[in-house]
Write an enzyme that holds these catalytic residues in place. Structure first.
Site, short mmCIF file in Angstrom:
data_model
loop_
_atom_site.label_atom_id
_atom_site.label_comp_id
_atom_site.label_asym_id
_atom_site.label_seq_id
_atom_site.Cartn_x
_atom_site.Cartn_y
_atom_site.Cartn_z
N LYS A 1 0.83 -1.23 0.00
CA LYS A 1 0.00 0.00 0.00
C LYS A 1 0.86 1.27 0.00
CE LYS A 1 -2.54 0.67 3.68
NZ LYS A 1 -2.27 -0.60 4.29
N THR B 1 4.02 1.57 -0.81
CA THR B 1 4.78 1.58 -2.07
C THR B 1 3.91 2.11 -3.20
OG1 THR B 1 6.09 -0.29 -1.30
CG2 THR B 1 6.10 0.13 -3.67
N ARG C 1 2.01 8.23 6.90
CA ARG C 1 2.24 8.10 8.34
C ARG C 1 3.73 7.88 8.62
NH1 ARG C 1 -1.19 3.20 10.17
NH2 ARG C 1 -0.47 2.43 8.18
N LYS D 1 8.16 -6.20 10.84
CA LYS D 1 8.01 -5.57 9.54
C LYS D 1 9.31 -5.02 8.97
CE LYS D 1 4.71 -2.77 8.59
NZ LYS D 1 3.79 -1.63 8.66
N ALA E 1 -4.00 1.43 13.19
CA ALA E 1 -5.24 1.40 12.42
C ALA E 1 -6.26 0.43 12.99
CB ALA E 1 -4.95 1.05 10.97
N PHE F 1 -3.82 -0.77 7.15
CA PHE F 1 -4.47 -2.07 7.02
C PHE F 1 -5.47 -2.08 5.87
CE2 PHE F 1 -3.46 -2.63 11.76
CZ PHE F 1 -2.30 -3.32 11.48
N PHE G 1 3.48 -9.49 -9.49
CA PHE G 1 4.69 -10.23 -9.16
C PHE G 1 5.10 -11.08 -10.37
CE2 PHE G 1 3.46 -8.89 -5.05
CZ PHE G 1 4.52 -9.09 -4.17
N TRP H 1 7.18 -0.81 -7.71
CA TRP H 1 8.29 -1.35 -6.91
C TRP H 1 9.54 -1.46 -7.78
CZ3 TRP H 1 11.62 -5.48 -7.03
CH2 TRP H 1 12.32 -5.75 -5.84
#
Length: 557
Positions: free
Chosen positions: A72, A74, A95, A106, A274, A302, A383, A411
């Protein structure tokens, strides 16, 4: 093929001085407070001094998260760079990362690949000190509360009914339940206590919803820290703590200006959870981004049932914001997990599992369009293992809803990989919308919860435990029943059961506790077991983080 890590990519580019980024954003030098060469805080007076028309607000949200990842942040950054590539004047508002997740599971949280905000090391580690200021204000209030009791307790605070916790911005399970005030009379009053992680502090939510220093101070004064022996609420204002807390937060309230890898101006400011809070960056940063850009791209934490719902029902309601378009981020891999596949099986084509997982995406998209009345587009992070047949199935199912799907390759390609998404977002921003909230504030507390569960989660009903029923009655008697609700539930399911993947139906959400965040201005509805102090995993990300003799940090992704 060997890929560079996120931090290696970030360190490979030459950042522009922050003065250049501020000038690109149209920010006069008099508003810029430099924090080194590549970071700055922007004075709040910019909002009052600018007569410029607000730009279009674009919200980036996602499907229900899975261990496969969605991307999200990215996508948010790559979309902003894509808009810049097609000649649009754009700002991004994100954020700030918490140190807890950075050192926990993470790792860093500043985007990924060639769609990042930089300097990513600084953003992930301390940054401009905002979270430290929030922690200090939180703990000052805790110290003044316990000191008041020790010094005679003129307010008649019941030590058994203290609701305010100390905090630290670290994942530390040892601090979830503690006993403090030990060591005799001169060392305080012994009581059971607990710590929250800083991003779970109500002060984080207060800072992110405040629209001025005056508003911040007023919100701080309304924070309820406990109750008296005769069950009356005690506030930070009663303890005369709000002025000093606001003094600690004066600079933290100012948005932080940084840049993307491609030099797009970006605000990174605030970071409430969140699931237990509203999961969005600050109102001030969002408004400033809209004031400076023709397009302002922001995200919410989220899945759309949590972050986007709270962005729309809480943040937009309080700040008077109306998004022009919403991007729902998905991956084929994550949808196959929602269809029942294990993470180890995601690299193989499986149209059956994808078909079973797609209702999760379709429900989120339907909510954005039909419940909130906003135009939406699906951004699929592709991907290498995604097959043409799998992508075609996603496009087909979304087309049946009248929603376009755009393949995103930000990405790997940065803004170039976000041009198609940018063009669709620009088109959507010109579409008519009928923005509305999912529930009415005038509804009783239980009906607000029931309405949200039925309309957004698509559950059958709610079950309110007796203790929560009592809390609802008390909060209604105290006049808090007209506030918006902030449902704290698992992020891994529409329901309150993390094992129910995909798009479950006919479930009942159990309401265990109802708490007031009077400063933030919402009721927290606790379902399931919500953790306000995470723990570290068996192998923390911190074990991979290091710094060389010449000061270069490694291991942050």
């Amino acid at each position: 093929m060997a890929y560079l890590s996120d931090i290696e990519i970030a360190q490979s580019i030459t950042m522009k001085p922050i003065s250049e980024i501020a000038a690109k954003a149209g920010i006069d030098d008099k508003y810029v407070e430099n924090y080194g060469k590549y970071k700055a805080k922007i004075d709040l007076s910019l909002l009052n001094d600018s007569a410029r028309k607000d730009g279009k607000l674009i919200l980036v949200t996602a499907i229900t998260p899975t261990p496969a990842g969605e991307g999200k942040t990215t996508t948010t950054i790559g979309l902003a760079d894509g808009l810049s590539k097609i000649g649009k004047n754009v700002m991004v508002a994100l954020r700030e990362p918490s140190l807890g997740p950075v050192f926990g599971v993470k790792g860093g949280a500043a985007g990924g690949g060639y769609a990042q905000v930089v300097p990513m090391e600084d953003i992930n580690l301390h940054f401009t000190g905002d979270f430290h200021a929030i922690g200090a204000a939180n703990n000052l209030l805790a110290a003044m509360l316990d000191n008041h009791i020790y010094q005679g307790n003129a307010l008649g605070i019941d030590p058994r009914r203290i609701t305010w916790h100390r905090c630290v911005d670290m994942n530390d399970r040892q601090l979830r339940f503690v006993v403090d005030g030990l060591g005799g009379r001169v060392n305080g009053t012994p009581r059971e206590d607990s710590y929250d992680i800083t991003v779970a502090s109500e002060i984080m939510a207060v800072l992110c919803l405040a629209n001025s220093l005056k508003d911040l101070k007023e919100r701080l004064s309304r924070i309820i820290v406990g109750y008296t022996y005769d069950e009356k609420p005690v506030t930070a204002g009663d303890l005369k703590a709000h002025g000093a807390m606001a003094a600690l937060l004066k600079d933290a309230l100012k948005p932080n200006l940084v840049q993307t890898l491609e030099g797009t101006p970006a605000f990174v400011h605030g970071g409430p959870f969140a699931n237990i809070a509203h999961g969005c960056n600050s109102v001030i940063a969002t408004k400033m981004a809209m004031k400076l850009g023709d397009y302002a791209v922001t995200e919410a934490g989220f899945g759309a049932d949590l972050g986007a719902e709270k962005f729309l029902d809480i943040k937009c309601r309080y700040a008077g914001l109306t998004p022009s378009a919403v991007v729902v981020v998905a991956t084929v891999r994550a949808l196959k997990m929602h269809g029942g596949l294990a993470k180890t099986e995601l690299g193989t084509e499986n149209l059956d599992a994808l078909g079973k997982g797609l209702p999760n995406l379709l429900r989120h998209v339907s909510n954005i369009r039909d419940v909130y009345g906003l135009p939406a587009v699906v951004a699929v992070n592709r991907f290498p293992t995604d097959t043409d047949a799998e992508v075609a199935l996603v496009i087909e199912k979304c087309k049946a809803l009248g929603v376009n799907v755009v393949l995103s390759d930000v990405w790997a390609k940065g803004g170039e990989g976000g041009i198609a998404l940018a063009e669709e977002v620009v088109r959507l921003c010109e579409q008519p919308s009928d923005f509305r909230f999912s529930y009415d504030l005038d509804l009783p507390i239980d009906e607000k919860i029931r309405t949200l569960v039925r309309r957004v989660y698509r559950g059958a009903d709610i079950s309110i435990l007796p203790s929560a029923q009592k809390q609802i009655a008390q909060l209604t008697a105290l006049g808090f029943d007209k506030l918006p609700i902030c449902v704290a539930k698992t992020q891994y399911s529409f329901s309150d059961d993390p094992a129910k993947l995909g798009a479950p139906e006919d479930f009942t959400v159990t309401v265990k506790n109802v708490k007031i965040s009077a400063g933030a201005g919402f009721l927290v509805i606790l379902t399931g077991d919500i953790m306000t102090m995470p723990g570290l995993p068996k192998v923390p990300a911190a074990e991979r983080i290091d710094v060389s003799d010449d000061g270069v940090i490694s291991g942050l992704f």
